[in-house]
Design a protein around this motif. Sequence first.
Motif, PDB file in Angstrom:
ATOM      1  N   LEU A 272     -18.653  -4.655  -9.965  1.00  0.00           N
ATOM      2  CA  LEU A 272     -19.145  -3.686  -8.973  1.00  0.00           C
ATOM      3  C   LEU A 272     -18.191  -3.548  -7.791  1.00  0.00           C
ATOM      4  N   SER A 273     -17.083  -4.275  -7.793  1.00  0.00           N
ATOM      5  CA  SER A 273     -16.164  -4.276  -6.660  1.00  0.00           C
ATOM      6  C   SER A 273     -15.427  -2.949  -6.559  1.00  0.00           C
ATOM      7  N   THR A 274     -15.070  -2.632  -5.295  1.00  0.00           N
ATOM      8  CA  THR A 274     -14.310  -1.418  -5.010  1.00  0.00           C
ATOM      9  C   THR A 274     -12.925  -1.810  -4.516  1.00  0.00           C
ATOM     10  N   VAL A 275     -12.153  -0.818  -4.130  1.00  0.00           N
ATOM     11  CA  VAL A 275     -10.797  -1.079  -3.643  1.00  0.00           C
ATOM     12  C   VAL A 275     -10.833  -1.935  -2.385  1.00  0.00           C
ATOM     13  N   PHE A 291      -0.996   1.702   5.360  1.00  0.00           N
ATOM     14  CA  PHE A 291      -2.453   1.820   5.420  1.00  0.00           C
ATOM     15  C   PHE A 291      -2.910   3.230   5.042  1.00  0.00           C
ATOM     16  N   ARG A 292      -1.955   4.122   4.820  1.00  0.00           N
ATOM     17  CA  ARG A 292      -2.313   5.531   4.632  1.00  0.00           C
ATOM     18  C   ARG A 292      -2.201   5.980   3.176  1.00  0.00           C
ATOM     19  N   LYS A 293      -1.452   5.258   2.342  1.00  0.00           N
ATOM     20  CA  LYS A 293      -1.193   5.718   0.973  1.00  0.00           C
ATOM     21  C   LYS A 293      -1.360   4.574  -0.029  1.00  0.00           C
ATOM     22  N   ILE A 294      -2.509   3.942  -0.018  1.00  0.00           N
ATOM     23  CA  ILE A 294      -2.792   2.860  -0.969  1.00  0.00           C
ATOM     24  C   ILE A 294      -3.213   3.495  -2.298  1.00  0.00           C
ATOM     25  N   GLN A 295      -2.531   3.122  -3.386  1.00  0.00           N
ATOM     26  CA  GLN A 295      -2.722   3.779  -4.680  1.00  0.00           C
ATOM     27  C   GLN A 295      -3.511   2.887  -5.636  1.00  0.00           C
ATOM     28  N   VAL A 296      -4.415   3.529  -6.391  1.00  0.00           N
ATOM     29  CA  VAL A 296      -5.142   2.860  -7.468  1.00  0.00           C
ATOM     30  C   VAL A 296      -4.595   3.419  -8.786  1.00  0.00           C
ATOM     31  N   VAL A 297      -3.978   2.528  -9.576  1.00  0.00           N
ATOM     32  CA  VAL A 297      -3.331   2.945 -10.823  1.00  0.00           C
ATOM     33  C   VAL A 297      -4.186   2.453 -11.984  1.00  0.00           C
ATOM     34  N   VAL A 321     -12.861   3.915  -4.657  1.00  0.00           N
ATOM     35  CA  VAL A 321     -13.459   4.003  -5.986  1.00  0.00           C
ATOM     36  C   VAL A 321     -13.841   2.615  -6.485  1.00  0.00           C
ATOM     37  N   ARG A 322     -14.755   2.591  -7.466  1.00  0.00           N
ATOM     38  CA  ARG A 322     -15.139   1.333  -8.093  1.00  0.00           C
ATOM     39  C   ARG A 322     -14.058   0.949  -9.095  1.00  0.00           C
ATOM     40  N   LEU A 323     -13.663  -0.298  -9.064  1.00  0.00           N
ATOM     41  CA  LEU A 323     -12.551  -0.757  -9.886  1.00  0.00           C
ATOM     42  C   LEU A 323     -13.009  -1.051 -11.319  1.00  0.00           C
ATOM     43  N   ILE A 328      -4.712  -1.526 -11.217  1.00  0.00           N
ATOM     44  CA  ILE A 328      -3.611  -1.984 -10.367  1.00  0.00           C
ATOM     45  C   ILE A 328      -3.715  -1.262  -9.027  1.00  0.00           C
ATOM     46  N   ILE A 329      -3.649  -2.040  -7.968  1.00  0.00           N
ATOM     47  CA  ILE A 329      -3.637  -1.462  -6.615  1.00  0.00           C
ATOM     48  C   ILE A 329      -2.241  -1.674  -6.056  1.00  0.00           C
ATOM     49  N   ASN A 330      -1.579  -0.590  -5.751  1.00  0.00           N
ATOM     50  CA  ASN A 330      -0.209  -0.627  -5.257  1.00  0.00           C
ATOM     51  C   ASN A 330      -0.194  -0.209  -3.784  1.00  0.00           C
ATOM     52  N   ILE A 331       0.389  -1.077  -2.939  1.00  0.00           N
ATOM     53  CA  ILE A 331       0.520  -0.769  -1.506  1.00  0.00           C
ATOM     54  C   ILE A 331       1.993  -0.556  -1.219  1.00  0.00           C
ATOM     55  N   PRO A 332       2.433   0.697  -1.050  1.00  0.00           N
ATOM     56  CA  PRO A 332       3.849   0.956  -0.776  1.00  0.00           C
ATOM     57  C   PRO A 332       4.206   0.612   0.668  1.00  0.00           C
TER      58      PRO A 332
END
Length: 865
Positions: A272-275, A291-297, A321-323, A328-332
């Motif tokens: 049930l976890s989210t980003v 902090f502005r462009k965290i991507q969920v792949v 979103v719910r994971l 994969i969460i990518n933080i550029p």
Amino acid sequence: MNFQKIIASLILVIAIAFSTGAYAQTNYSDVRVDDLTDAQIQQLIQRAESVGYTDAQLEQMAAAQGMRPEEVQKLRVRVEKLKKQQGGSDKTSQVKPKSGFEDDDFSARSYDDEDELNTDTISKSRTNQLNKKNKELKDAFGNLIPKIFGAELFANSNIKFEPNLRMATPKSYIIGPDDQLLIDLTGDNEANYKLQVSADGNIRLQYVGLISVSGLTIEQAESKVKSLMSSTYPALKTGKTQVAINLGNIRSIKVTLLGEVVKPGSYTLSSLSTVFNALNASGGPNENGSFRKIQVVRNNKVIATIDVYDFLLNGIQKGNVRLQDQDIINIPVYQSRVEMSGEVKRPALFEVLSTESLEDVIRFAGGFSNKAYTARIKVLQNTNKERRITDVFADDFNKYNPLNGDKYVVEQILDRFANRVEIIGAVFRPGQYELENGLTLKQLILKADGLKEDAFLNRGYISRLNSDNTLALQSFDVSKILNGTEQDIPLKREDKVTISSLFDLRDEYKVDIKGEVRNPGKFDFAEGMTLESLIQMAGGFKEGATPNRVEIARRIKNSDATSVNAITAEVINVSISPDLQLMDSAPVLQPFDIVSIRSSEGYQVQQQVKIEGEVLYPGIYTITRKDERISDLIKRAGGLTALSFAEGASLKRPGPEKIDEEDEAEFDRNGKPIIKKESKTSRVAAKKKEEEEMQKLANLKRLQQGGGAVDTAQLVKEVKILGSDLVGIDLERIMKKPGSRYDLLLEDGDVVKVPKQLQTVKVTGEVLRPISIVYNPNKSMKSYINGAGGYTYNANKKGAYIQYANGSVDANRKFFLFNNYPKVKPGAEIFVPKRAPREKLGVAGVVGITSAIATVAAVLISVIR
């Protein structure tokens, strides 16, 4: 109920559930926590931590499976108790990466099964990063220490992003392997199924067979199951039977966080976890993270991009979103970051997008403070070679595009007024006013509601600042300005107009009245004040006052200073009506007059004396004649009794009361007393003054005794004895020869005391045992001292004296080489004072004595020769 079987089954079910990585649906309603051992509770905690559940999630899961609230509370207490005993802390997650990473400072790292990551560790890591980064920014931005906006969000252990495990199953929940589905049929048909989703994504439903549900939402799976079960349960088509699908347990998923993360790696989280849950578990972006462009792949595609500023500024979790498993969460790295400092509500480092303007940065900073200079903002920019400064005006805030490294400085407004003038003094509304266009002096006076009646009309002045801020004064005639006979004066910024009062320019006018009035003192002077009016203000005459001889003392203003016989004051003697009737020739007073009211020549206030002790009629008596003596008082009291001791009779005479001129009251024109803030004379001050006088007398006595070191406390005691109110009288001689010089005239307040036959003698001071000794006429003063143990080593034998019962004092005398001790009488007190301590002879004293002896010897030798 056999609780041992329940406990055993509970442990077995939990073990099976955790061995598969998830909780199984179990009925905990009959479980009692008190019956569980510490080892069983510890096993439960370890299994929960292995899949990333916190203590709160463990409690939620137990309650969701039917455990009663009181048992949940007991479980919480047991868990906390065990962790305190082990010195453990609440773990928030367990990290198990799928692949290995290099263990560097803040890069991705690998964890084995025993590695644990809690919020405290993440918070410390975040703090270390922030401190390191702040130090760099301090060097780059003029010794300031800005903070990254949003950095504290995921590093703050007080903020929890844990999912609620007791919530209803979301319809959009994606079903995956290891999920347990609860299928309930209600209506004409009643049945329920607990089905585990296999690794292939299928469930096996009775009478239906295999159904593929992996990748479907709960809503889609419910529709599919309903369709397939309709052939077995026809009532589903008619609606008489309903089917509902819910989750029986919550599986664990694996997500990976890459890029600029505080703690990169793979994390085991709830399905049930989210980003935000994943970011909180990993500590969020590091000092270089965006902090502005965290991507969920997901499946090699970016399915969501999260802007944390939406949550920080507006509380909107857009894109959270719910994971799903293997997300994969990518933080550029950030692209552009600017600093906002100065008079803004939230100074910090802000990340800006290419589409945002300076106006957006101001919004990020919470807007301007109440002291901000908003007309323009200074911008410190970075060029390819050096730094430069520029100004951005308010009209261009929405047009200016921030550049990476910009620093915006919002300054304070000036601490000055652009349009202020002030008027003070004798106007009805003094204060600060707006400098309107063309405002003049007369208009400002009218704005202040005009002049008071006591305004000084001959002159006023304006304090004005020159162009170099030096002070200038411009005087004006107040009456001419108001009458229009003199040109009005235009006012300038920061002008201060002062119009004085008549009372400010002269001494405070008072008149003083003394003598035989009820309330003597000083009164406010008023024009036309007469002598009768002043006496009425003072409460009128006393009974003994005479109105026939009133004296008015008046100041002389134009006295001849060169004349020896120059008059210093004018004295006017007047007679007025005793009943203060109005008279045409009533004397008119002037400021600073002093009025003295005399007493009547034949008026005398009663004077009283007191007699105590061994007389027939002791008490208070009024003096009837001016020449009344002590013997007369004894006769009026009926004479002495048989037990009286005339030799010990004493007279106490306090003396006349001292009048302190400073204690006189002051009154206003209506005769009401003016209450002063501080009293000029008080009991404490009087006592202090008395102690100072005693100290002075003791110092004087010390000098008289040779100037050595003397016990000051002892001298003060002696001075008090000598300075008492007792007068030594000889009542035996007075009664034998009335009217003689020993028979003193009585005075007001005298107290005559005739004691009984006294039988003791008191010995005090520097004796070994101060004591009262029975009187023996055959004993001398030295015998009484020996009866008290004799002198101490520190006694001043020559200074011993006796104080007799009547208050008189006698001391030891020398006659040739013999001591002539005074006679001891009954009731006397022998006092032996303390001797001054002897000073030690130092080196200088020895040298002086030796030199003197040598000099005398030399003189003698020369004389002999």
